[in-house]
Design a protein around this motif. Structure first.
Motif, PDB file in Angstrom:
ATOM      1  N   ILE A 217      29.601  98.659  41.736  1.00 45.99           N
ATOM      2  CA  ILE A 217      28.553  98.433  42.743  1.00 45.99           C
ATOM      3  C   ILE A 217      29.080  98.724  44.148  1.00 45.99           C
ATOM      4  CG2 ILE A 217      26.952  96.703  43.729  1.00 45.99           C
ATOM      5  CD1 ILE A 217      26.248  97.355  40.856  1.00 45.99           C
ATOM      6  N   GLN A 218      30.363  98.409  44.390  1.00 46.16           N
ATOM      7  CA  GLN A 218      30.931  98.493  45.739  1.00 46.16           C
ATOM      8  C   GLN A 218      31.284  99.917  46.166  1.00 46.16           C
ATOM      9  OE1 GLN A 218      34.196  95.773  45.189  1.00 46.16           O
ATOM     10  NE2 GLN A 218      32.979  93.956  45.704  1.00 46.16           N
ATOM     11  N   ASN A 219      31.613 100.768  45.194  1.00 49.52           N
ATOM     12  CA  ASN A 219      32.036 102.135  45.498  1.00 49.52           C
ATOM     13  C   ASN A 219      30.831 103.078  45.411  1.00 49.52           C
ATOM     14  OD1 ASN A 219      33.020 104.780  45.398  1.00 49.52           O
ATOM     15  ND2 ASN A 219      34.897 104.187  44.327  1.00 49.52           N
ATOM     16  N   PRO A 220      30.349 103.621  46.559  1.00 52.90           N
ATOM     17  CA  PRO A 220      29.138 104.467  46.541  1.00 52.90           C
ATOM     18  C   PRO A 220      29.252 105.679  45.612  1.00 52.90           C
ATOM     19  CG  PRO A 220      29.715 103.897  48.795  1.00 52.90           C
ATOM     20  CD  PRO A 220      30.847 103.438  47.929  1.00 52.90           C
ATOM     21  N   ALA A 221      30.430 106.324  45.577  1.00 53.46           N
ATOM     22  CA  ALA A 221      30.620 107.499  44.709  1.00 53.46           C
ATOM     23  C   ALA A 221      30.512 107.101  43.241  1.00 53.46           C
ATOM     24  CB  ALA A 221      31.984 108.133  44.980  1.00 53.46           C
ATOM     25  N   MET A 222      31.099 105.954  42.910  1.00 53.98           N
ATOM     26  CA  MET A 222      31.048 105.461  41.529  1.00 53.98           C
ATOM     27  C   MET A 222      29.628 105.053  41.154  1.00 53.98           C
ATOM     28  SD  MET A 222      33.465 102.556  39.731  1.00 53.98           S
ATOM     29  CE  MET A 222      35.044 103.197  40.236  1.00 53.98           C
ATOM     30  N   LEU A 223      28.941 104.408  42.103  1.00 59.29           N
ATOM     31  CA  LEU A 223      27.566 103.956  41.846  1.00 59.29           C
ATOM     32  C   LEU A 223      26.629 105.148  41.640  1.00 59.29           C
ATOM     33  CD1 LEU A 223      25.722 101.449  41.615  1.00 59.29           C
ATOM     34  CD2 LEU A 223      25.234 101.690  44.042  1.00 59.29           C
ATOM     35  N   TYR A 224      26.848 106.208  42.402  1.00 60.94           N
ATOM     36  CA  TYR A 224      26.013 107.414  42.268  1.00 60.94           C
ATOM     37  C   TYR A 224      26.113 107.981  40.851  1.00 60.94           C
ATOM     38  CZ  TYR A 224      24.067 112.059  43.245  1.00 60.94           C
ATOM     39  OH  TYR A 224      23.304 113.193  43.224  1.00 60.94           O
ATOM     40  N   ILE A 225      27.348 108.081  40.348  1.00 62.01           N
ATOM     41  CA  ILE A 225      27.541 108.601  38.984  1.00 62.01           C
ATOM     42  C   ILE A 225      27.024 107.595  37.959  1.00 62.01           C
ATOM     43  CG2 ILE A 225      29.263 109.268  37.250  1.00 62.01           C
ATOM     44  CD1 ILE A 225      30.858 110.581  39.463  1.00 62.01           C
ATOM     45  N   ALA A 226      27.197 106.287  38.235  1.00 56.66           N
ATOM     46  CA  ALA A 226      26.706 105.244  37.322  1.00 56.66           C
ATOM     47  C   ALA A 226      25.185 105.347  37.149  1.00 56.66           C
ATOM     48  CB  ALA A 226      27.083 103.865  37.839  1.00 56.66           C
ATOM     49  N   ILE A 227      24.475 105.561  38.260  1.00 56.04           N
ATOM     50  CA  ILE A 227      23.005 105.697  38.190  1.00 56.04           C
ATOM     51  C   ILE A 227      22.640 107.009  37.490  1.00 56.04           C
ATOM     52  CG2 ILE A 227      20.856 105.853  39.531  1.00 56.04           C
ATOM     53  CD1 ILE A 227      22.230 104.049  41.638  1.00 56.04           C
TER      54      ILE A 227
END
Length: 444
Positions: free
Chosen positions: A212-222
Motif C-alpha cells: 500500500i505504501q509503495n506507489p510503484a508496487m501498488l500500481y502493479i498490484a492493482i
C-alpha cells in the motif's frame, strides 16, 4: 444515472442467454457425485482462462522481477475475490435464468444500461488487446514472425471460432481444457528448473503493508487485480452455467449452484497456480539475480534459458504464452456475444461480432507495434490490465446488488456473511481503483 428500479424480475419473454446452446448438456438425474461433477465441469475452465490470459503475464513478470515474492499475496487475494464473485455469477445465472447483462437490462433504465454496456465493451476490447499482443509476441518468439504480421495473423482466429461454435459447446470446453493443460505442464517444468526458495514463496503469500505504501508496487498490484478478476467473466459465467440441462426447480437449482461453484473453485485454484507460477518464476529468475528491470515478455524469454541453464525454459514459456492467447480468444468471443445480446437485445452473427471486437483491438496494437515496437506493446499490455481494473466496479456492483436482493433471489439470496463479504470486496475494488486514478493523474 437513471435507476429505473423494478424490484422483482419482470415476466418478459426474453430469449435465453446463448439460446443455441441453452440446456444442451445433459446432467444425470440419479448419477454419482463424480458423474454429476463431471457433467457440470467445463464452464469453470472457460472462466479460469480469463484469469491466466496474456495480460496477467506482463503484470506478474513486472511484479516478480521488481519486488520478488511480495506481490504473491495480491495474486492470492485476487483469486479469493474471484472465487466469491464467480460464485455470485453462478447463483444469478441459475436462479434468475438470466446472464448479468440481461439482469441489468431488466433492472435498470435504458440510459444506465447503455452506459454499462459501453463500459463492458471497453473492458472486452482491453482484454482482446491483451490477447492480440500476447499471441503476436508468442508467434514472434517461437517463429520469428515480426510483431506487426503476428498481430495481423491473430485476426484469423475468427475462422477458428466459427469452426468450434458449429461443433457444440462441449467441444469448445474440451479445447479450452486441453490448452490449459499445456500451460500447466509448461509452468510445472519452469518451476522445477527455476528452483524457487520455498520459505520466500510462503512468506510472499502473507500481505505486507509495503504494498500500500509503495506507489510503484501498488500500481502493479492493482494491475494484477485487474488482470485476475475479469469483468467480462462475470457476464460469461452467468450465461454458460445455463448450458447444463438440470431441473429448473428449487432442488435442481440448489444442486446446480453446488456443482457449478465447485467447478469454478477448482478451476480457479488451477489459475492461481499458473498466475503464481509466472510471478514466482520472475522472482526466482530475475529478482534474485539483480535483473529487476525485466518487465518485458521478450526480455523474459531471452533471459530465461541463459540464467536457468535450461534451453527448453524459454521455449516452454513461449508455448504457454501462445496457448494462453488462443484460449482467451474463445472466451472473449462468447463474452462479447452475451454482453451485446443481453444489454441491447441485438443479435449479430458470431463471426461478425468477433470481427468487430478483434478489429477494435488490432488497430491500436498495430499502430503501437509499428511506431514503438516491443517496448510500446508491453506498455500497452500493462495499460490494458489497468483499464480492465477500472471497469470492474461496473460489473461487480450490479452482481452483488442483484444476488443480495431477496425479492429477486428468493430463498437463494446471499446469506448475511456472504453479503457482507461481497460488499467488502466491492468496496476494496472501488477504493483501489480510485487511488489508481489519483496516482495516474495527480501522483508524483
Amino acid at each position: 444515472m437513471n435507476f429505473n428500479i423494478k424490484r422483482a424480475w419482470r415476466k418478459d419473454k426474453t430469449l435465453h442467454s446463448l439460446p443455441e446452446v441453452y440446456s444442451s448438456i445433459n446432467v444425470p438425474k440419479n448419477g454419482s457425485f463424480w458423474k454429476k461433477y463431471l457433467a457440470f465441469a467445463g464452464p469453470g475452465l472457460m472462466i479460469a482462462v480469463g484469469y491466466m490470459d496474456p495480460g496477467n503475464w506482463a503484470t506478474d513478470i513486472a511484479g516478480g522481477a521488481q519486488f520478488g515474492y511480495t506481490l504473491l499475496s495480491v495474486v492470492l487475494i485476487s483469486n479469493i475475490f474471484a472465487m466469491v464473485l464467480q460464485h455470485l455469477s453462478v447463483k444469478l445465472g441459475v436462479v434468475a435464468e438470466r446472464d448479468l447483462a440481461q439482469a441489468c437490462r431488466d433492472h435498470f433504465g435504458p440510459k444506465t444500461n447503455f452506459m454499462l454496456w459501453i463500459f463492458c465493451e471497453i473492458a472486452i476490447a482491453a482484454c482482446d488487446l491483451a490477447e492480440v499482443i500476447g499471441s503476436a509476441i508468442a508467434l514472434n518468439l517461437l517463429f520469428h514472425i515480426p510483431l506487426t504480421w503476428g498481430i495481423v495473423i491473430t485476426t484469423i482466429d475468427v475462422l477458428l471460432i466459427l469452426l468450434l461454435q458449429s461443433k457444440g459447446f462441449r467441444w469448445i470446453e474440451s479445447i479450452v481444457g486441453g490448452l490449459i493443460f499445456i500451460i500447466l505442464a509448461c509452468f510445472v517444468y519452469e518451476i522445477i528448473v527455476s528452483q524457487p526458495e520455498l520459505n520466500a514463496v510462503l512468506g510472499g503469500l502473507v500481505p505486507q503493508k509495503e504494498i500500500i505504501q509503495n506507489p510503484a508496487m501498488l500500481y502493479i498490484a492493482i494491475g494484477i487485480l485487474g488482470a485476475t478478476v475479469m469483468p467480462h467473466n462475470l457476464y460469461l459465467h452467468s450465461s454458460i452455467v445455463q448450458t447444463r440441462n438440470y431441473n429448473r426447480d428449487k432442488e435442481g437449482k440448489k444442486e446446480a449452484i453446488k456443482f457449478a461453484t465447485l467447478d469454478s473453485t477448482v478451476s480457479l485454484l488451477l489459475a492461481f497456480f499458473i498466475n503464481g507460477a509466472i510471478l514466482i518464476l520472475a522472482a526466482a529468475t530475475f529478482h534474485t539475480t539483480g535483473n529487476k528491470d525485466v518487465a518485458d515478455i521478450h526480455d523474459a524469454y531471452k533471459m530465461l534459458a541463459p540464467i536457468l541453464g535450461a534451453s527448453m525454459a524459454s521455449i516452454a514459456f513461449a508455448i504457454a504464452l501462445l496457448a494462453s492467447g488462443q484460449n482467451s480468444t474463445l472466451t472473449g468471443t462468447l463474452a462479447g456475444q452475451i454482453v451485446m445480446e443481453g444489454f441491447l437485445n441485438i443479435r449479430l452473427k458470431p463471426w461478425l461480432r468477433r470481427l468487430i471486437t478483434r478489429l477494435i483491438a488490432v488497430i491500436p496494437a498495430l499502430i503501437v507495434a509499428i511506431l514503438y515496437g516491443e517496448k510500446g506493446t508491453t506498455e500497452l499490455l500493462v495499460l490494458s490490465q489497468v483499464i480492465l481494473s477500472m471497469q470492474l466496479s461496473f460489473a461487480v456492483v450490479p452482481l452483488v446488488m442483484f444476488t443480495s436482493d431477496k425479492e429477486k433471489m428468493g430463498s437463494f439470496v446471499n446469506k448475511p456473511f456472504l453479503k457482507i463479504s461481497a460488499w467488502i470486496i466491492t468496496f476494496i475494488i472501488i477504493v483501489l481503483n480510485l487511488y489508481l486514478l489519483y496516482q495516474t493523474f495527480f501522483g508524483e
